[in-house]
Design an enzyme around this catalytic site. Sequence first.
Site, PDB file in Angstrom:
ATOM      1  N   HIS A  57      30.335  10.132  73.452  1.00 28.47           N
ATOM      2  CA  HIS A  57      31.638  10.367  73.886  1.00 28.47           C
ATOM      3  C   HIS A  57      32.097   9.558  75.040  1.00 28.47           C
ATOM      4  O   HIS A  57      32.921   9.914  76.041  1.00 28.47           O
ATOM      5  CB  HIS A  57      31.804  11.850  74.093  1.00 28.47           C
ATOM      6  CG  HIS A  57      31.157  12.728  73.298  1.00 28.47           C
ATOM      7  ND1 HIS A  57      31.727  12.856  71.897  1.00 28.47           N
ATOM      8  CD2 HIS A  57      30.253  13.662  73.007  1.00 28.47           C
ATOM      9  CE1 HIS A  57      31.235  13.718  71.291  1.00 28.47           C
ATOM     10  NE2 HIS A  57      30.149  14.280  71.962  1.00 28.47           N
ATOM     11  N   HIS A 219      32.712  15.880  67.373  1.00 33.73           N
ATOM     12  CA  HIS A 219      31.506  15.346  66.599  1.00 33.73           C
ATOM     13  C   HIS A 219      31.937  15.293  65.125  1.00 33.73           C
ATOM     14  O   HIS A 219      31.029  15.064  64.068  1.00 33.73           O
ATOM     15  CB  HIS A 219      30.364  16.321  66.658  1.00 33.73           C
ATOM     16  CG  HIS A 219      30.225  17.166  68.029  1.00 33.73           C
ATOM     17  ND1 HIS A 219      30.854  17.825  68.633  1.00 33.73           N
ATOM     18  CD2 HIS A 219      29.579  16.424  68.971  1.00 33.73           C
ATOM     19  CE1 HIS A 219      30.328  18.137  69.872  1.00 33.73           C
ATOM     20  NE2 HIS A 219      29.648  16.923  70.199  1.00 33.73           N
TER      21      HIS A 219
END
Lengths: 333, 333
Positions: A57, A219
Amino acid sequence: MKKLINDPQNVAQDFLAGLALAHADILKVCQEPVYVVRSDAPVPGKVGIVSGGGSGHEPMHVGFVGKGMLDAACPGQIFTSPTPDQIEAATRAVNAGAGVLHIVKNYTGDIMNFEMAAELCQAEGIEVRAVVISDDVAVEDSLYTAGRRGVGTTVLAEKLCGAAAERGYDLARVETLGRKVNRNGRSMGMALTSCTVPAAGKPTFELGEHEMEMGIGIHGEPGRARMPLLPAGEMTARMAGAVIADLPFRSGDQVIAMVNGMGGTPLMELYLVYWELEQILRGLRIRVARQLVGNYITSLEMAGCSITLLKAEDEMLSLWDDPVLTPGLRWGI
Amino acid sequence: MKKLINDPQNVAQDFLAGLALAHADILKVCQEPVYVVRSDAPVPGKVGIVSGGGSGHEPMHVGFVGKGMLDAACPGQIFTSPTPDQIEAATRAVNAGAGVLHIVKNYTGDIMNFEMAAELCQAEGIEVRAVVISDDVAVEDSLYTAGRRGVGTTVLAEKLCGAAAERGYDLARVETLGRKVNRNGRSMGMALTSCTVPAAGKPTFELGEHEMEMGIGIHGEPGRARMPLLPAGEMTARMAGAVIADLPFRSGDQVIAMVNGMGGTPLMELYLVYWELEQILRGLRIRVARQLVGNYITSLEMAGCSITLLKAEDEMLSLWDDPVLTPGLRWGI
């Protein structure tokens, strides 16, 4: 799978080695267990701010370590929670006697491991509090979550709590601020494409040539709906509508607004979405007091974006403007 | 084609509207003809710095407008040169009597239009000089170029000349610095995927599932070779080898190093490449004095990266460290 990597099993570690070399003035990477920490930690008298979560991320979280933001971050493998021993070691490393705040995104594994680490630290006499971020309005429970997922508001919480700790707020006050940021922040995301986790070697999900996923998780977890691709204006209106209605944000509110890229979206498209967002907010007499447009909480090379709004009173704006020096967010220093 | 856009014909304009809203404290967008200019231009007594080129490479150039970097930038349509009237208007807007420097990437259309604009401005009594950036070692002539293409060194030239002008260097001195930056800077890029120009609606070129293009141009122009995908270490060694051998960079040199993403590459991969690059340079006793890792000169959503090295004496390092406040590069303010 086409990526600029060496061994697919070691991408997260190889990345940290590069981060440490490029930003040796700001942070260092500790090993066994792995965590990233401010070069000057622990900072005497200051509350320590620690976050962490799965890698993939970036710049969140390790790219937000530095003066005015995080004291340490614990990176797991890609899209995998960090272990309690990483979090314990990081917490110990930044503790200067004033206590440590954990900023935790609401995912079952993260919550469990941060709680376990907090107990270990408390047993050692370190005062630890936690703020859980659960700002994603897209879905109530999800693949990895009881309750809402933690997404974009995490970036804002890390900046604001980091600034507060730098100013000398005590632990209770930083914790109160963090909770308020979570209470006042809402987000939603969408994807045009999937991403590919290197160790998996194939896309997490498939989207048709003319499809998008509204309410995507960071995700690649399913969102609200898979639907035909919309023009940016309509897409933004749907996402902003869901975010605004949820708090709800009202006429007269002032907000910090973030349009965040998922990793594979050009800046050009993100600013275009920002324009659409600000028009909608102006129409509702919601004032954008500060804004952030770019890649801050990503999902590897996923194409798509998310919108975060934080209802912010003047104290938050003032904290926002405080200097920050991290690889991912930098001003005033 | 999956993009966060409205009308494919108006992407560049829609983007500018968002940029102007998000950064009203730094810059404004003027219309008919279109250019982006510092809010406080012209700055009394200061040499004006103007650049420009096709859109689609953001943050370059419009995202580098602001204190300490560009006074104005002229964006063309995507991958299309700006027109002479845009450049003329921007030059006039930033002229404060101390003259204006044009920083031009070496593409036939850009060179022609900047020259035409310079003549128009000189006829109006504005002193204009130009520095042409031609740093791409991949190919000698190319699809859009006589001589080498201008790529990553442009970012460094804009930062350094911008800092010099801010310090009060006169036009001749800023021009000399710009030429030196071009003389000392070398770059090479590679792509894992093509990009899609919105108005074209389909990928500029096709690459196989296991292929990469070494020496790619920033508009997807062919490079040196199409070859099987290499691990990041080998890929970096080939690119760095070509860059280092060309100047050549030698033992004892100090450099500013940039690892730049093409738009669709995660930060994680760019830092991994940076690690490989610094190992190679250390092995040759070339010292990385400053570095920049991220998306600075992109090609829409292309996946890939480029490497730029600039041999920098102490004056350049000192100018590098000067404050800069632009949407795309920001520190010290």
